[in-house]
Design an enzyme around this catalytic site. Structure first.
Site, PDB file in Angstrom:
ATOM      1  N   GLY A  46      -1.665   7.545   4.116  1.00 53.01           N
ATOM      2  CA  GLY A  46      -0.946   6.562   3.307  1.00 53.01           C
ATOM      3  C   GLY A  46      -1.912   5.597   2.652  1.00 53.01           C
ATOM      4  O   GLY A  46      -3.023   5.377   3.153  1.00 53.01           O
ATOM      5  N   GLN A  51      -4.601  -2.029  -1.315  1.00 55.40           N
ATOM      6  CA  GLN A  51      -5.881  -1.570  -0.770  1.00 55.40           C
ATOM      7  C   GLN A  51      -6.878  -1.162  -1.844  1.00 55.40           C
ATOM      8  O   GLN A  51      -8.072  -1.076  -1.572  1.00 55.40           O
ATOM      9  CB  GLN A  51      -5.651  -0.379   0.174  1.00 55.40           C
ATOM     10  CG  GLN A  51      -4.903  -0.757   1.438  1.00 55.40           C
ATOM     11  CD  GLN A  51      -4.648   0.474   2.278  1.00 55.40           C
ATOM     12  OE1 GLN A  51      -3.670   1.186   2.067  1.00 55.40           O
ATOM     13  NE2 GLN A  51      -5.524   0.750   3.227  1.00 55.40           N
ATOM     14  N   CYS A  91      -6.080   2.711   9.736  1.00 63.16           N
ATOM     15  CA  CYS A  91      -5.912   2.235   8.362  1.00 63.16           C
ATOM     16  C   CYS A  91      -7.210   2.488   7.600  1.00 63.16           C
ATOM     17  O   CYS A  91      -8.291   2.232   8.139  1.00 63.16           O
ATOM     18  CB  CYS A  91      -5.604   0.732   8.387  1.00 63.16           C
ATOM     19  SG  CYS A  91      -5.427  -0.002   6.757  1.00 63.16           S
ATOM     20  N   LEU A  92      -7.088   2.962   6.368  1.00 64.64           N
ATOM     21  CA  LEU A  92      -8.285   3.233   5.569  1.00 64.64           C
ATOM     22  C   LEU A  92      -9.066   1.953   5.274  1.00 64.64           C
ATOM     23  O   LEU A  92     -10.249   2.018   4.963  1.00 64.64           O
ATOM     24  CB  LEU A  92      -7.907   3.935   4.254  1.00 64.64           C
ATOM     25  CG  LEU A  92      -7.363   5.368   4.411  1.00 64.64           C
ATOM     26  CD1 LEU A  92      -6.918   5.916   3.057  1.00 64.64           C
ATOM     27  CD2 LEU A  92      -8.400   6.287   5.047  1.00 64.64           C
ATOM     28  N   HIS A 133       3.896   0.599   7.802  1.00 69.46           N
ATOM     29  CA  HIS A 133       2.495   0.167   7.710  1.00 69.46           C
ATOM     30  C   HIS A 133       2.110  -0.141   6.254  1.00 69.46           C
ATOM     31  O   HIS A 133       1.521  -1.181   5.963  1.00 69.46           O
ATOM     32  CB  HIS A 133       1.600   1.275   8.293  1.00 69.46           C
ATOM     33  CG  HIS A 133       0.132   1.042   8.166  1.00 69.46           C
ATOM     34  ND1 HIS A 133      -0.698   0.838   9.250  1.00 69.46           N
ATOM     35  CD2 HIS A 133      -0.678   0.990   7.076  1.00 69.46           C
ATOM     36  CE1 HIS A 133      -1.940   0.660   8.816  1.00 69.46           C
ATOM     37  NE2 HIS A 133      -1.960   0.758   7.502  1.00 69.46           N
ATOM     38  N   GLU A 134       2.474   0.769   5.338  1.00 77.34           N
ATOM     39  CA  GLU A 134       2.098   0.577   3.928  1.00 77.34           C
ATOM     40  C   GLU A 134       2.856  -0.597   3.305  1.00 77.34           C
ATOM     41  O   GLU A 134       2.303  -1.333   2.478  1.00 77.34           O
ATOM     42  CB  GLU A 134       2.334   1.859   3.118  1.00 77.34           C
ATOM     43  CG  GLU A 134       1.579   3.089   3.592  1.00 77.34           C
ATOM     44  CD  GLU A 134       0.108   2.870   3.849  1.00 77.34           C
ATOM     45  OE1 GLU A 134      -0.521   2.017   3.196  1.00 77.34           O
ATOM     46  OE2 GLU A 134      -0.431   3.547   4.750  1.00 77.34           O
ATOM     47  N   HIS A 137       1.167  -3.802   3.939  1.00 76.66           N
ATOM     48  CA  HIS A 137       0.043  -4.067   3.019  1.00 76.66           C
ATOM     49  C   HIS A 137       0.517  -4.846   1.794  1.00 76.66           C
ATOM     50  O   HIS A 137      -0.182  -5.731   1.297  1.00 76.66           O
ATOM     51  CB  HIS A 137      -0.589  -2.758   2.542  1.00 76.66           C
ATOM     52  CG  HIS A 137      -1.597  -2.175   3.485  1.00 76.66           C
ATOM     53  ND1 HIS A 137      -2.734  -2.838   3.888  1.00 76.66           N
ATOM     54  CD2 HIS A 137      -1.644  -0.963   4.103  1.00 76.66           C
ATOM     55  CE1 HIS A 137      -3.443  -2.073   4.709  1.00 76.66           C
ATOM     56  NE2 HIS A 137      -2.797  -0.918   4.858  1.00 76.66           N
TER      57      HIS A 137
HETATM   58 NI    NI Z   1      -3.403   0.676   6.042  1.00 75.18          NI
END
Ligand code: NI
Length: 167
Positions: A46, A51, A91-92, A133-134, A137
């Site tokens: 995701g 991000q 998370c990226l 989660h997204e 963000h």
């Molecule tokens: Ni993330």
């Protein structure tokens, strides 16, 4: 298509609250294609526009094993309808760390497609966790915010050190 730079915690730009998308045109299409390519290449399941330093309410997700079932959610709205449970998350923007976060196992989602069509569906399991989660963000929130201050600070310091070394 092009790869986008993923902001890393504790970059303060990750704290920006995203604004709703109001134009569904070619630039939105290009952005979502680039976000998907960036997510697949990372690799991740995701990615939120926040991000990649674009502060609009857009997320892309693919939790399939074959990596061929992408979701593009524009202006997503969630209703939490399941029980709470412990989910393992990474998370990226917080590379290398996986921690347990409390999420809801089932959600109702309403969002727009890249062409402005409304989509309404229920999600559960990993997909539901990923969407929660997204969407965090987009509010400037990260999964590390759910951890203890001690744990969060340890992750913050280690990532800052790595970022200095690779700068
Ligand atoms: Ni993330």
């Amino acid at each position: 298509m092009s790869l986008l730079n993923i902001l890393q915690y504790p970059d303060p730009r990750l704290r920006t609250k995203a604004k709703p998308v109001s134009e569904f045109g070619q630039s939105l299409r290009t952005l979502t294609e680039d976000m998907l390519e960036t997510m697949y290449q990372a690799p991740g399941i995701g990615l939120a526009a926040t991000q990649v330093d674009v502060h609009q309410r857009i997320i892309v997700i693919d939790v399939s094993d074959a990596r061929d079932a992408p979701y593009i959610l524009v202006n997503p709205e969630l209703t939490l309808i399941g029980n709470r449970f412990d989910a393992e998350e990474g998370c990226l923007s917080v590379p290398g760390y996986y921690e347990t976060v409390e999420r809801v196992e089932k959600i109702a989602v309403s969002a727009f497609n890249v062409d402005g069509t409304e989509q309404i569906f229920d999600a559960e399991g990993l997909l539901a966790v990923c969407i929660q989660h997204e969407c965090d963000h987009l509010e400037g929130k990260l999964f590390v915010d759910y951890l203890s201050g001690l744990k969060r600070n340890r992750i913050r310091k280690k990532l800052l050190k790595q970022q200095k070394l690779s700068a």
